[in-house]
Design a protein around this motif. Structure first.
Motif, PDB file in Angstrom:
ATOM      1  N   ALA A 435       0.088  10.153   3.506  1.00 34.73           N
ATOM      2  CA  ALA A 435      -1.178   9.417   3.416  1.00 34.73           C
ATOM      3  C   ALA A 435      -1.002   7.993   3.922  1.00 34.73           C
ATOM      4  O   ALA A 435      -1.879   7.448   4.603  1.00 34.73           O
ATOM      5  N   THR A 436       0.139   7.385   3.600  1.00 35.73           N
ATOM      6  CA  THR A 436       0.431   6.026   4.067  1.00 35.73           C
ATOM      7  C   THR A 436       0.449   5.972   5.596  1.00 35.73           C
ATOM      8  O   THR A 436      -0.155   5.083   6.210  1.00 35.73           O
ATOM      9  N   GLU A 437       1.136   6.927   6.211  1.00 38.92           N
ATOM     10  CA  GLU A 437       1.184   6.978   7.672  1.00 38.92           C
ATOM     11  C   GLU A 437      -0.200   7.274   8.255  1.00 38.92           C
ATOM     12  O   GLU A 437      -0.564   6.769   9.321  1.00 38.92           O
ATOM     13  N   GLY A 438      -0.982   8.086   7.535  1.00 38.75           N
ATOM     14  CA  GLY A 438      -2.338   8.391   7.988  1.00 38.75           C
ATOM     15  C   GLY A 438      -3.217   7.160   8.028  1.00 38.75           C
ATOM     16  O   GLY A 438      -4.027   6.977   8.957  1.00 38.75           O
ATOM     17  N   ILE A 439      -3.067   6.271   7.042  1.00 35.49           N
ATOM     18  CA  ILE A 439      -3.842   5.029   7.017  1.00 35.49           C
ATOM     19  C   ILE A 439      -3.458   4.148   8.201  1.00 35.49           C
ATOM     20  O   ILE A 439      -4.327   3.596   8.884  1.00 35.49           O
ATOM     21  N   ILE A 440      -2.147   4.007   8.440  1.00 36.44           N
ATOM     22  CA  ILE A 440      -1.692   3.165   9.557  1.00 36.44           C
ATOM     23  C   ILE A 440      -2.281   3.670  10.868  1.00 36.44           C
ATOM     24  O   ILE A 440      -2.836   2.899  11.661  1.00 36.44           O
ATOM     25  N   GLU A 441      -2.179   4.982  11.091  1.00 36.95           N
ATOM     26  CA  GLU A 441      -2.669   5.537  12.348  1.00 36.95           C
ATOM     27  C   GLU A 441      -4.189   5.398  12.456  1.00 36.95           C
ATOM     28  O   GLU A 441      -4.720   5.098  13.532  1.00 36.95           O
ATOM     29  N   THR A 442      -4.891   5.588  11.341  1.00 37.62           N
ATOM     30  CA  THR A 442      -6.354   5.463  11.353  1.00 37.62           C
ATOM     31  C   THR A 442      -6.780   4.039  11.671  1.00 37.62           C
ATOM     32  O   THR A 442      -7.667   3.811  12.501  1.00 37.62           O
ATOM     33  N   ASP A 451     -15.505   9.463  12.489  1.00 36.50           N
ATOM     34  CA  ASP A 451     -15.976   9.514  11.099  1.00 36.50           C
ATOM     35  C   ASP A 451     -14.970   8.757  10.233  1.00 36.50           C
ATOM     36  O   ASP A 451     -13.866   9.245   9.980  1.00 36.50           O
ATOM     37  N   CYS A 452     -15.355   7.568   9.780  1.00 36.89           N
ATOM     38  CA  CYS A 452     -14.386   6.730   9.055  1.00 36.89           C
ATOM     39  C   CYS A 452     -14.119   7.234   7.642  1.00 36.89           C
ATOM     40  O   CYS A 452     -13.290   6.657   6.941  1.00 36.89           O
ATOM     41  N   SER A 453     -14.770   8.326   7.229  1.00 34.87           N
ATOM     42  CA  SER A 453     -14.470   8.887   5.907  1.00 34.87           C
ATOM     43  C   SER A 453     -13.024   9.381   5.836  1.00 34.87           C
ATOM     44  O   SER A 453     -12.465   9.530   4.747  1.00 34.87           O
ATOM     45  N   VAL A 454     -12.419   9.609   7.003  1.00 32.71           N
ATOM     46  CA  VAL A 454     -11.014  10.001   7.015  1.00 32.71           C
ATOM     47  C   VAL A 454     -10.145   8.922   6.372  1.00 32.71           C
ATOM     48  O   VAL A 454      -9.143   9.219   5.707  1.00 32.71           O
ATOM     49  N   LEU A 467      -5.927  16.347   8.899  1.00 32.89           N
ATOM     50  CA  LEU A 467      -6.597  15.077   9.164  1.00 32.89           C
ATOM     51  C   LEU A 467      -5.855  14.303  10.242  1.00 32.89           C
ATOM     52  O   LEU A 467      -6.458  13.690  11.130  1.00 32.89           O
ATOM     53  N   LEU A 468      -4.537  14.333  10.184  1.00 34.70           N
ATOM     54  CA  LEU A 468      -3.756  13.643  11.211  1.00 34.70           C
ATOM     55  C   LEU A 468      -3.968  14.295  12.570  1.00 34.70           C
ATOM     56  O   LEU A 468      -4.089  13.609  13.597  1.00 34.70           O
ATOM     57  N   GLU A 469      -4.027  15.609  12.560  1.00 31.42           N
ATOM     58  CA  GLU A 469      -4.265  16.300  13.827  1.00 31.42           C
ATOM     59  C   GLU A 469      -5.639  15.950  14.375  1.00 31.42           C
ATOM     60  O   GLU A 469      -5.827  15.733  15.570  1.00 31.42           O
TER      61      GLU A 469
END
Length: 474
Positions: A435-442, A451-454, A467-469
């Motif tokens: 999740a931490t890496e997902g936030i950085i990438e987002t 869709d910023c709900s991600v 989600l990352l994909e």
């Protein structure tokens, strides 16, 4: 159309700014601010004050709900999600600081993220929409602060986020709601009646509420304006409006929308390396330099018995002059505590402010030897202040060093890798690594996210690889 009043002028700019106005530098700087704010907010969810406001907010419920950062199965109505997440951001005084002095991001980001989750499923809010609204909220704060010369100094009477932060949150939420000019004026007017909190509550558990309330009240003002609630249409023009907070209030019209000059393009923020009042960061860097001269290697102890006196030359800022702090919040607002921590430990970190470290005998001994001096040329402004630390030894020698610009200040910004390390250190205490890496990438790709709900999904702690994909193929 030329606006006849300052308030109408602001409303026109809030309504009229669009994504095409954003410059590359504004986008990059605001992404850094967003990433840092999310990190300190996630870390802040573990604090006692955040636990208390979370428990309080559980009495509210609604069919519409928004994410509480760091919580997988707990959501609140958008107003209270903005409130709790805003409190978390400022709970450790770890959030960004701007010039003129305020904490710009914490009042805006929790509000626009909470609001973005309240839209119907079919009306997705893009990352670019979120970036634009965020920057409108930052811009309004900066413009209002420039209407007063006294705002350029470290505050004495009220906490700036409670005034300009509330107005910025209202402007950002008005932008996300696509309010027309009239409703934008009303959002500002309503927000003004929520504004203000005394600085006497600095260094207490109540101070983080200032930022949480700014986020919540700005969102509430925009929502009420969207329902047609009206306020004074000249709230920014009058001495009895926002002018009530400043003795030298002098409002000016904003630049035209054609090639709009964002203040964030001209003035970056300071991003903190440790959770304490910004003024203490000059003290820390100067004290660390002195320690390196006193101690041969970082793992060796400071020779306390050889120290006669420690003198800190700092500007006169009464609420950061705390010779004997007794709590983590007082320690975060103490020139003396931060200097002594840096001298003793060779670093200042999140752990420096634990109760055990605040009350340890060695630190108390050094605090008793520490004095402040206020040179006439050391003005209380984050743009110009300096700190000089002098350690006077019993053998009559004195070791000194001075800091004019600490690492993290807008003149010496954190490198990307150090900003990411700070975020990861803060976020990993609450979220899984995915999740931490997902936030950085987002965040780094926010202007491309449909869709910023991600972002909220990751903030809740979900770490679905899908989600990352999804992000990779936008």
């Amino acid at each position: 159309m030329w606006a006849k009043t300052i308030t109408a002028n602001f409303a026109n700019v809030i309504h009229g700014l669009n994504a095409n106005h954003l410059t590359d530098q504004v986008i990059q700087r605001s992404k850094r601010m967003i990433l840092d704010t999310l990190g300190v907010g996630l870390l802040g969810t573990s604090t006692e004050v955040c636990h208390k406001v979370t428990q309080y907010s559980k009495i509210y419920s609604s069919d519409i709900s928004s994410t509480i950062w760091g919580h997988l199965d707990f959501r609140l109505p958008p107003l209270y999600a903005a409130f709790v997440n805003g409190v978390a951001v400022h709970s450790m005084d770890f959030d960004d600081t701007w010039h003129p002095a305020t904490h710009p991001s914490g009042a805006v980001l929790p509000a626009v993220i909470a609001l973005s989750e309240a839209f119907p499923q079919k009306k997705k809010i893009s990352g670019l929409n979120l970036l634009l609204a965020f920057n409108v909220g930052i811009e309004v704060q900066g413009r209002l602060l420039r209407f007063s010369s006294e705002a350029r100094n470290i505050p004495k009477r009220f906490h700036p986020p409670t005034v300009v932060g509330t107005m910025g949150s209202a402007a950002a939420c008005a932008k996300l709601l696509a309010l027309d000019q009239l409703k934008c004026k009303n959002a500002l007017a309503i927000a003004a009646s929520y504004a203000g909190a005394p600085l006497a509550n600095a260094a207490t558990q109540t101070k983080p509420l200032h930022v949480g309330n700014a986020a919540k009240h700005g969102l509430e003002a925009a929502c009420l304006a969207s329902q047609g609630l009206q306020g004074n249409k000249q709230i920014l023009d009058m001495e009895s409006g926002i002018g009530a907070f400043y003795t030298d209030y002098n409002p000016q019209t904003l630049p035209t929308l054609q090639s709009y000059p964002w203040l964030l393009d001209q003035q970056d923020v300071a991003i903190k390396r440790f959770p304490a009042h910004l003024g203490t960061h000059w003290v820390a860097d100067a004290a660390l330099s002195v320690r390196r001269k006193l101690v041969e290697s970082s793992d060796k102890l400071l020779p306390l018995d050889k120290i006669e006196k420690v003198i800190l030359k700092v500007p006169e800022v009464k609420y950061v002059n705390r010779p004997s702090p007794t709590s983590e919040h007082e320690a975060r607002h103490s020139f003396q505590f931060v200097a002594c921590s840096a001298l003793l430990d060779g670093s200042v970190s999140v752990q420096s402010f634990t109760s055990e470290n605040v009350h340890r005998p060695a630190l108390q001994e050094l605090l008793c030897k520490t004095q402040l001096e206020h040179p006439a040329d050391n003005t209380p402004s984050f743009e110009s202040l300096y700190c000089e630390v002098s350690v006077m030894l019993r053998d009559s020698n004195t070791v000194s060093d001075r800091c004019d610009t600490f690492y993290g200040h807008w003149r010496k910004p954190l490198k990307k890798e150090d900003l990411e390390k700070k975020f990861q250190s803060n976020a990993c205490s609450v979220l899984p690594a995915e999740a931490t890496e997902g936030i950085i990438e987002t965040v780094y790709n926010l202007e491309k996210v449909e869709d910023c709900s991600v972002l909220s999904t990751f903030l809740s702690g979900q770490s679905a690889r899908a989600l990352l994909e999804k992000l990779r193929f936008l």
